[in-house]
Write an enzyme that holds these catalytic residues in place. Structure first.
Site, PDB file in Angstrom:
ATOM      1  N   HIS A  22      -4.147 -11.783  -4.479  1.00  0.00           N
ATOM      2  CA  HIS A  22      -4.230 -10.697  -3.496  1.00  0.00           C
ATOM      3  C   HIS A  22      -5.613 -10.727  -2.870  1.00  0.00           C
ATOM      4  O   HIS A  22      -6.536 -10.053  -3.331  1.00  0.00           O
ATOM      5  CB  HIS A  22      -3.927  -9.358  -4.188  1.00  0.00           C
ATOM      6  CG  HIS A  22      -3.857  -8.180  -3.270  1.00  0.00           C
ATOM      7  ND1 HIS A  22      -3.222  -7.009  -3.613  1.00  0.00           N
ATOM      8  CD2 HIS A  22      -4.357  -7.965  -2.026  1.00  0.00           C
ATOM      9  CE1 HIS A  22      -3.329  -6.132  -2.622  1.00  0.00           C
ATOM     10  NE2 HIS A  22      -4.033  -6.680  -1.655  1.00  0.00           N
ATOM     11  N   GLU A  74      -0.280   1.932  -3.086  1.00  0.00           N
ATOM     12  CA  GLU A  74      -1.754   1.932  -3.057  1.00  0.00           C
ATOM     13  C   GLU A  74      -2.158   3.358  -2.691  1.00  0.00           C
ATOM     14  O   GLU A  74      -2.641   4.112  -3.522  1.00  0.00           O
ATOM     15  CB  GLU A  74      -2.267   0.908  -2.027  1.00  0.00           C
ATOM     16  CG  GLU A  74      -3.782   0.886  -1.851  1.00  0.00           C
ATOM     17  CD  GLU A  74      -4.252  -0.014  -0.701  1.00  0.00           C
ATOM     18  OE1 GLU A  74      -3.450  -0.353   0.185  1.00  0.00           O
ATOM     19  OE2 GLU A  74      -5.463  -0.356  -0.683  1.00  0.00           O
ATOM     20  N   ASP A  89      -8.869  -8.315  -3.128  1.00  0.00           N
ATOM     21  CA  ASP A  89      -8.384  -7.642  -1.914  1.00  0.00           C
ATOM     22  C   ASP A  89      -9.193  -8.044  -0.676  1.00  0.00           C
ATOM     23  O   ASP A  89      -8.752  -8.901   0.094  1.00  0.00           O
ATOM     24  CB  ASP A  89      -8.378  -6.120  -2.108  1.00  0.00           C
ATOM     25  CG  ASP A  89      -7.358  -5.395  -1.251  1.00  0.00           C
ATOM     26  OD1 ASP A  89      -6.576  -6.062  -0.550  1.00  0.00           O
ATOM     27  OD2 ASP A  89      -7.327  -4.143  -1.285  1.00  0.00           O
ATOM     28  N   HIS A 123       2.601  -4.681   0.039  1.00  0.00           N
ATOM     29  CA  HIS A 123       1.713  -3.631  -0.452  1.00  0.00           C
ATOM     30  C   HIS A 123       2.559  -2.366  -0.617  1.00  0.00           C
ATOM     31  O   HIS A 123       3.281  -1.975   0.315  1.00  0.00           O
ATOM     32  CB  HIS A 123       0.605  -3.328   0.557  1.00  0.00           C
ATOM     33  CG  HIS A 123      -0.501  -4.336   0.594  1.00  0.00           C
ATOM     34  ND1 HIS A 123      -0.297  -5.673   0.763  1.00  0.00           N
ATOM     35  CD2 HIS A 123      -1.850  -4.171   0.491  1.00  0.00           C
ATOM     36  CE1 HIS A 123      -1.471  -6.300   0.759  1.00  0.00           C
ATOM     37  NE2 HIS A 123      -2.430  -5.413   0.603  1.00  0.00           N
TER      38      HIS A 123
HETATM   39  N1  ADE Z   1      -5.338  -5.056   4.727  1.00  0.00           N
HETATM   40  C1  ADE Z   1      -6.445  -5.533   4.148  1.00  0.00           C
HETATM   41  N2  ADE Z   1      -6.683  -4.893   3.004  1.00  0.00           N
HETATM   42  C2  ADE Z   1      -5.686  -3.995   2.837  1.00  0.00           C
HETATM   43  C3  ADE Z   1      -5.371  -3.029   1.848  1.00  0.00           C
HETATM   44  N3  ADE Z   1      -6.124  -2.842   0.761  1.00  0.00           N
HETATM   45  N4  ADE Z   1      -4.277  -2.276   2.017  1.00  0.00           N
HETATM   46  C4  ADE Z   1      -3.522  -2.429   3.090  1.00  0.00           C
HETATM   47  N5  ADE Z   1      -3.772  -3.316   4.047  1.00  0.00           N
HETATM   48  C5  ADE Z   1      -4.842  -4.099   3.925  1.00  0.00           C
HETATM   49 ZN    ZN Z   2      -4.476  -5.778   0.140  1.00  0.00          ZN
END
Ligand code: ADE
Ligand code: ZN
Length: 345
Positions: free
Chosen positions: A23, A206, A284, A203
């Site tokens: 990721h 989150e 990330d 995703h």
């Molecule tokens: N694009 C880049 N990083 C991201 C994240 N943490 N969540 C969603 N989109 C992203």
């Molecule tokens: Zn991400």
């Protein structure tokens, strides 16, 4: 490689163990110094006067406040060599962290929207992947992410543009502003991607609710969940994720910078592992969140005293098991891992 001695500090072990990163948004590896260098090379005007001023703006209150700066940073990428330079810089950092395999997300719409052809993006990235294999011994794959704040139609158009380059990427994902853009919005695009034999990730959970994780599973039929930390709000969902051995690509420093957790010591990664989830550690957007993969491991293990050598081994093993490569490669990496840990477990 030597084997672990009883007195080797955990940090040294975390650094030294072979690992995969699953990721990483390659545009999120663009360091301020490189942003300024590319801006100058391409004659792009930036809103910030200096590297320091840009870095000082990296104080985020949520996902959206980060994304606004992240998309602005990507505006300096115009030529194939820009994409190459960005990815190559990441691979050099990855080699230093003993990453043996990386699956890189890229956001084509961020570039095609500005008039940069899809071909320019993918050629530059692919070239860096090839060179990383030749010169650094790192294997890698590319995963195309659709921006969920844009329309389904835009995603379909992007997929069409990508099809001539089908052999250059192995899967598709879903990123950008999560809240208000549920996986269901892209059900048909992902169905088409599955027909094309692409791997599927998204995703979810989150910033968005656990129901988005369920949609990603049921409607998109994902093979991994990116983040997924909010699954703990629904115990039956946790049980399902455990039962299905669904990997979660967790990003500890990101979660603190984007205020998903107040402090790293509040992070639920140890609890996720404890409950039997196939969690992995990832960076990330390392240029924005204060560290690459080893920094994520080291700070997380310092913040959560329940984590020790056993969990380090499990997290590295999970990263290999959750990767989209053939069994033989996974087995070879596991052997390297077993060698590093030796009799320590
Ligand atoms: N694009 C880049 N990083 C991201 C994240 N943490 N969540 C969603 N989109 C992203
Ligand atoms: Zn991400």
């Amino acid at each position: 490689m030597t084997t672990l001695t009883h007195h080797e500090p955990l940090n040294a072990l975390l650094r030294r163990m072979p690992k995969a990163e699953l990721h990483i948004h390659i545009e999120g590896s663009l360091e301020p110094e490189l942003i300024f260098r590319l801006a100058q090379r391409n004659g792009v005007a930036l809103k910030y006067e200096s590297v320091e001023a840009l870095r000082a703006a990296y104080a985020f209150k949520d996902l959206q406040s980060f994304l606004d700066i992240y998309y602005a940073g990507a505006s300096v990428l115009l030529k194939e060599e820009d994409f190459f330079d960005m990815a190559w810089a990441y691979f050099e950092r990855a080699a230093a962290d003993n990453i043996v395999h990386a699956e890189l997300f890229f956001d084509p719409q961020t570039h095609t929207e500005r008039g940069v052809p899809f071909e320019t993006v993918i050629r530059g990235l692919h070239h860096a992947c090839q060179r990383a294999h030749q010169e650094l011994g790192i294997s890698s794959r590319l995963i195309l992410c659709f921006l969920r704040h844009l329309s389904e139609e835009d995603a379909f158009r992007t997929l069409e543009q990508a099809l001539p380059w089908r052999q250059y990427f192995i899967g598709v994902g879903l990123d950008s502003s999560e809240r208000g853009h549920p996986p269901s919005k892209f059900e048909r695009v992902f169905a088409r991607c599955r027909d094309l034999g692409l791997h599927i990730v998204a995703h979810a959970g989150e910033e968005g609710p656990p129901e988005y994780i369920e949609e990603a599973l049921d409607l998109l039929k994902v093979e991994r969940i990116d983040h997924g930390v909010r699954c703990v709000e629904k115990p039956e969902l946790v049980q399902r994720l455990v039962r299905e051995r669904m990997p979660l690509t967790v990003c500890p420093l990101s979660n603190v910078k984007l205020r998903v957790f107040d402090r790293l010591s509040d992070h639920n990664l140890a609890a996720l592992l404890e409950q039997g989830l196939v969690a992995t550690v990832n960076s990330d957007d390392p240029a924005y969140f204060g560290g690459y993969l080893n920094q994520n491991f080291i700070e997380l293990f310092e913040a959560l005293p329940q984590l020790g050598a056993r969990e380090a081994y499990q997290l590295a093993l999970n990263s290999f098991e959750a990767s989209f490569v053939e069994r033989a490669a996974k087995d070879a990496w596991k052997q390297q891992l077993d060698h590093v840990f030796g009799a320590a477990l």
